[in-house]
Design an enzyme around this catalytic site. Structure first.
Site, mmCIF file in Angstrom:
data_model
loop_
_atom_site.group_PDB
_atom_site.id
_atom_site.type_symbol
_atom_site.label_atom_id
_atom_site.label_comp_id
_atom_site.label_asym_id
_atom_site.label_seq_id
_atom_site.Cartn_x
_atom_site.Cartn_y
_atom_site.Cartn_z
ATOM 1 N N ARG A 95 1.040 12.930 -4.682
ATOM 2 C CA ARG A 95 -0.095 12.497 -3.865
ATOM 3 C C ARG A 95 -1.129 13.608 -3.745
ATOM 4 O O ARG A 95 -2.246 13.367 -3.312
ATOM 5 C CB ARG A 95 0.398 12.128 -2.455
ATOM 6 C CG ARG A 95 0.937 10.721 -2.365
ATOM 7 C CD ARG A 95 0.303 9.994 -1.182
ATOM 8 N NE ARG A 95 0.333 8.547 -1.354
ATOM 9 C CZ ARG A 95 1.371 7.786 -1.073
ATOM 10 N NH1 ARG A 95 2.474 8.323 -0.603
ATOM 11 N NH2 ARG A 95 1.307 6.479 -1.244
ATOM 12 N N ARG B 127 -7.350 0.840 3.657
ATOM 13 C CA ARG B 127 -6.220 1.299 2.820
ATOM 14 C C ARG B 127 -6.663 1.507 1.372
ATOM 15 O O ARG B 127 -6.247 2.457 0.716
ATOM 16 C CB ARG B 127 -5.069 0.286 2.866
ATOM 17 C CG ARG B 127 -4.228 0.383 4.137
ATOM 18 C CD ARG B 127 -3.399 -0.856 4.371
ATOM 19 N NE ARG B 127 -2.409 -1.085 3.331
ATOM 20 C CZ ARG B 127 -1.893 -2.275 3.040
ATOM 21 N NH1 ARG B 127 -2.270 -3.346 3.729
ATOM 22 N NH2 ARG B 127 -1.000 -2.410 2.087
ATOM 23 N N LYS C 270 2.024 -3.055 -8.337
ATOM 24 C CA LYS C 270 2.755 -1.889 -8.822
ATOM 25 C C LYS C 270 4.270 -2.101 -8.770
ATOM 26 O O LYS C 270 4.967 -1.815 -9.741
ATOM 27 C CB LYS C 270 2.371 -0.702 -7.933
ATOM 28 C CG LYS C 270 2.484 0.626 -8.569
ATOM 29 C CD LYS C 270 1.747 1.659 -7.733
ATOM 30 C CE LYS C 270 2.078 1.526 -6.265
ATOM 31 N NZ LYS C 270 2.573 2.767 -5.665
ATOM 32 N N ARG D 5 -1.165 -12.554 0.709
ATOM 33 C CA ARG D 5 0.198 -12.062 0.921
ATOM 34 C C ARG D 5 0.494 -11.980 2.416
ATOM 35 O O ARG D 5 1.603 -12.281 2.854
ATOM 36 C CB ARG D 5 0.344 -10.674 0.275
ATOM 37 C CG ARG D 5 1.749 -10.113 0.338
ATOM 38 C CD ARG D 5 1.878 -8.868 -0.502
ATOM 39 N NE ARG D 5 1.540 -7.660 0.269
ATOM 40 C CZ ARG D 5 1.580 -6.423 -0.244
ATOM 41 N NH1 ARG D 5 1.898 -6.219 -1.500
ATOM 42 N NH2 ARG D 5 1.269 -5.376 0.502
ATOM 43 N N ARG E 23 3.578 -8.615 7.207
ATOM 44 C CA ARG E 23 3.115 -7.234 7.396
ATOM 45 C C ARG E 23 1.768 -7.250 8.103
ATOM 46 O O ARG E 23 0.799 -7.803 7.586
ATOM 47 C CB ARG E 23 2.974 -6.532 6.034
ATOM 48 C CG ARG E 23 4.301 -6.104 5.461
ATOM 49 C CD ARG E 23 4.125 -5.494 4.086
ATOM 50 N NE ARG E 23 3.200 -4.351 4.093
ATOM 51 C CZ ARG E 23 3.125 -3.476 3.094
ATOM 52 N NH1 ARG E 23 3.909 -3.607 2.041
ATOM 53 N NH2 ARG E 23 2.260 -2.479 3.141
#
Ligand code: IMP
Ligand code: MG
Length: 369
Positions: free
Chosen positions: A267, A324, A192, A306, A312
């Site tokens: 959201r 998630r 995104k 990633r 992360r």
């Protein structure tokens, strides 16, 4: 939003901001003309309000004239001769302050300069409330400027569109009727962010990421930022109303551009409805919800990959990743329905090279423009 004749205008410069410009110009004129008994020349029609405010603030002796720039056919080869209609006495040897509402290309200013020189004034200065530097094509100096504005067409506070709008107490700008506003969705790892950056440049859109807006408001300690932080510090969710107000302020502040990419917003259905409402106030609407669709297994693979370099921690654990993704689908399912009902949902295949995916997105967006 206001409508004048066929066009729509959205709020742009508040009364408070206009007042700052007035005070600034008035202070400079007071300092420069204190004992010079100036003749104020308000240029009609647009400058009537600004001229009144500046003249009210002048402390010494002064004279006031309101003039209109006019022209008559010259005889023979001289062509059109411009003159100041409404000028009642000679300006010879006088100290003149011209008060204009707006300087755009500077054509008007050039005519005024020619006339004042031929009137043999002692000295003259130009004051304008608004100035569009990007549009100005002349080299004559503008002595006092209330505020510089971008190259938008504005109305209000004396300025008109085809005769209307002069009585508006704040300034509005012409709404860009062809705005493209995209709500961009995609599960974690769908690409995104990458695509938003490409689309933003290609279509000249403003990318509004809720996360960035939050961080900005909190860092700069805006009123809304302080409110949001109070909830976050207590470990509570920030209420919709605060999130909505922040996004609304972000949309209002932005000028120019062809529209927005909303990222991380809405959201909830309440947020989607609020978005609809405040875009409507701006004279526009959501054009489409575009969702990048990627198979779960590919997302998990991408995010684990990633995670090897991103540092992360939420990218490193497969269970966390699957959770998630699940949350994303639970959260967005209802919004997908919301936009589907309005025929505004576009699902885009998010598997392939960055260029391939961009091409698919452009194909969808080009239908909207
Ligand atoms: P100039 O291009 O500097 O000669 O400006 C000419 C005139 O155009 C100004 O005195 C205004 O009357 C008008 N004008 C320029 N820009 C605007 C605008 O944004 N709104 C309304 N009138 C404008
Ligand atoms: Mg004017």
């Amino acid at each position: 939003m206001v409508q004048l004749h066929d066009l729509k205008f959205t709020p742009f410069i508040s009364e408070a901001e206009i007042n700052i410009g007035i005070e600034k110009v008035a202070a400079q004129i007071n300092a420069d003309f204190e004992n010079k008994t100036p003749v104020f020349l308000g240029v009609l029609n647009g400058a009537f309000l600004f001229a009144a405010e500046v003249i009210k603030r002048f402390k010494g002796d002064c004279e006031v004239n309101f003039v209109k720039l006019s022209s008559y056919e010259g005889t023979g080869t001289t062509g059109n001769v411009e003159f100041l209609m409404g000028l009642t006495s000679s300006l010879k040897g006088r100290n003149v302050v011209v008060i204009e509402d707006i300087v755009d290309t500077g054509n008007t200013l050039e005519s005024l300069d020619r006339i004042l020189k031929s009137e043999e004034v002692n000295l003259y200065k130009i004051a304008t409330l608004f100035y569009k530097p990007a549009s100005y094509k002349k080299s004559l100096p503008i002595d006092y400027v209330g505020m510089e504005i971008p190259n938008d067409f504005i109305v209000g506070y004396g300025l008109d569109y085809d005769g209307l709008g002069r009585n508006l107490t704040q300034v509005y700008k012409l709404k860009n009727s062809k705005m493209t506003n995209i709500v961009l969705f995609g599960p974690p790892g769908a690409g995104k962010g990458t695509q938003a950056a490409v689309l933003k440049d290609h279509y000249n859109l403003k990318h509004i990421s809720t996360g960035d807006v939050f961080r900005y408001n909190i860092k700069n300690e805006t009123e809304l930022g302080k409110l949001a932080k109070a909830y976050m510090d207590k470990g509570q969710l920030v209420p919709d109303s605060i999130t909505i107000d922040m996004l609304k302020a972000e949309v209002r502040q932005s000028n120019g551009g062809n529209g927005f990419i909303f990222d991380g917003f809405p959201r909830t259905v309440a947020q989607a409805e609020a978005l609809e409402e405040f875009l409507q106030e701006e004279g526009t609407q959501v054009s489409a919800m575009i969702a990048l669709e990627v198979d779960d297994e590919i997302l998990v693979e991408r995010l684990l990959e990633r995670g090897k370099t991103s540092g992360r921690p939420d990218d490193a654990n497969e269970l966390v990743i699957r959770k998630r993704i699940k949350v994303y689908y639970e959260e967005t399912a209802i919004l997908k329905q919301f936009y589907l009902k309005q025929d505004k949902y576009f699902g885009i295949n998010g598997v392939g090279s960055i260029q391939e995916i961009t091409a698919r997105l452009k194909e969808a967006i080009d239908q909207l423009v």
